[in-house]
Design a protein around this motif. Structure first.
Motif, PDB file in Angstrom:
ATOM      1  N   THR A   1       1.264  -1.150  -0.172  1.00 55.64           N
ATOM      2  CA  THR A   1       0.184   0.216   0.286  1.00 55.64           C
ATOM      3  C   THR A   1       0.752   1.028  -0.119  1.00 55.64           C
ATOM      4  O   THR A   1      -0.025   2.025   0.333  1.00 55.64           O
ATOM      5  CB  THR A   1      -0.744  -0.067   0.931  1.00 55.64           C
ATOM      6  OG1 THR A   1      -0.196   0.008   2.092  1.00 55.64           O
ATOM      7  CG2 THR A   1      -2.195  -0.995   1.395  1.00 55.64           C
ATOM      8  N   GLY A   2       2.205   1.315   0.172  1.00 63.20           N
ATOM      9  CA  GLY A   2       3.313   2.138  -0.454  1.00 63.20           C
ATOM     10  C   GLY A   2       4.042   2.645   1.108  1.00 63.20           C
ATOM     11  O   GLY A   2       3.807   4.672   1.178  1.00 63.20           O
TER      12      GLY A   2
ATOM     13  N   GLU B   1      -5.257   0.891  -0.464  1.00 63.01           N
ATOM     14  CA  GLU B   1      -4.561   0.413  -1.710  1.00 63.01           C
ATOM     15  C   GLU B   1      -3.939   0.089  -2.059  1.00 63.01           C
ATOM     16  O   GLU B   1      -2.642   0.786  -2.179  1.00 63.01           O
ATOM     17  CB  GLU B   1      -5.199   1.320  -2.945  1.00 63.01           C
ATOM     18  CG  GLU B   1      -4.999   1.410  -3.909  1.00 63.01           C
ATOM     19  CD  GLU B   1      -5.465   2.858  -5.085  1.00 63.01           C
ATOM     20  OE1 GLU B   1      -5.041   2.903  -6.382  1.00 63.01           O
ATOM     21  OE2 GLU B   1      -5.971   3.626  -4.600  1.00 63.01           O
TER      22      GLU B   1
ATOM     23  N   VAL C   1      -0.988  -0.558  -4.586  1.00 65.26           N
ATOM     24  CA  VAL C   1      -0.695   0.870  -5.332  1.00 65.26           C
ATOM     25  C   VAL C   1       0.641  -0.705  -6.349  1.00 65.26           C
ATOM     26  O   VAL C   1       1.045  -0.007  -7.518  1.00 65.26           O
ATOM     27  CB  VAL C   1       0.196   1.224  -4.464  1.00 65.26           C
ATOM     28  CG1 VAL C   1      -0.572   2.207  -4.572  1.00 65.26           C
ATOM     29  CG2 VAL C   1       1.740   1.191  -3.577  1.00 65.26           C
TER      30      VAL C   1
END
Length: 249
Positions: free
Chosen positions: A23-24, A174, A176
């Motif tokens: 998710t970064g 999210e 990524v």
């Protein structure tokens, strides 16, 4: 986003970011560290493990930088930081502390750091008043308790700490790393997120989701097919891995 503004935006100076793999999180951490340091301020980056620390700019293990003593799971002690020491002066000048993979840490190590910073900095606020941003994923490894089981692990994770309710909670959800047209892996990532966040009912997988096996040997054969002809091939093993939440015996 500038971390030095967190104190104005949020009521408390402690923030927990719930972030699953992909998710970064590391990107966000390094962005925060860069933004603070670019202003000529000090930002400390620590992690619960050496591997996690290597992806942070200037990262070190929390035990190393804060002189957290090795302790039994039921002990609460302070860190080996003396007032007026060089480390104490560094902490006084610090604007941001980032702690990655904090869900692996025993809550008593966090208590030890909190007690020490309040004492050394002569500030009764949480973590001596420093902006404290931490992150982790409860789907991964909880504190390892020698001779303990699930109940002991839960009892000594950060969620069981007095500080948990005072942390502002944020989420990164999210993935990524995945390409938008990678439908199969996107579905897999979504299912993994459901394992730790779906509140009602079981998480169900379609019949054609992944490869199903009926025995441990069949699993080994699927993952390490043709190993007899590749046991000396490093690239063969780089593309294969077997992971499990419990030991495969």
């Amino acid at each position: 986003m500038y971390p030095v503004h967190f104190g104005h935006r949020y009521k408390n100076n402690g923030i927990f970011v719930n972030a699953a793999g992909g998710t970064g999180k590391s990107f966000v951490w390094n962005m925060l560290l860069d933004s603070v340091r670019s202003q000529g301020k000090i930002a400390l980056a620590v992690a619960s493990s050496g591997i996690a620390a290597t992806v942070l700019k200037g990262g070190r293990t929390a035990h190393n930088i804060f002189k957290i003593p090795l302790m039994e799971y039921n002990e609460v002690r302070s860190c080996s930081i003396k007032k007026n020491s060089e480390l104490a002066k560094l902490l006084e000048l610090t604007s941001l502390i980032v702690w990655d993979e904090i869900v692996m840490a025993n809550k008593n190590t966090l208590t030890a750091l909190d007690i020490t910073l309040r004492d050394v900095l002569e500030n009764e606020k949480f973590m001596g008043g420093k902006v404290f941003v931490c992150a982790g994923d409860f789907r991964q490894i909880l504190p390892v308790i020698r001779g303990g089981g699930k109940n002991e692990e839960l009892e000594h994770c950060i969620k069981s700490s007095y500080m948990w309710n005072d942390l502002t909670k944020l989420d990164l959800t999210e993935n990524v790393r995945l390409k938008k047209d990678d439908t199969k892996n996107i579905l897999f990532a979504q299912k993994l997120l459901q394992l730790g966040s779906q509140s009602e009912g079981p998480v169900e997988f379609d019949e054609d989701f992944g490869v199903r096996v009926k025995s441990r040997q069949e699993l080994v054969d699927k993952v390490y097919d043709d190993i007899e002809n590749n046991h000396l091939n490093a690239s063969y093993f780089e593309k294969r891995m077997m992971m499990s939440t419990t030991s495969i015996r």
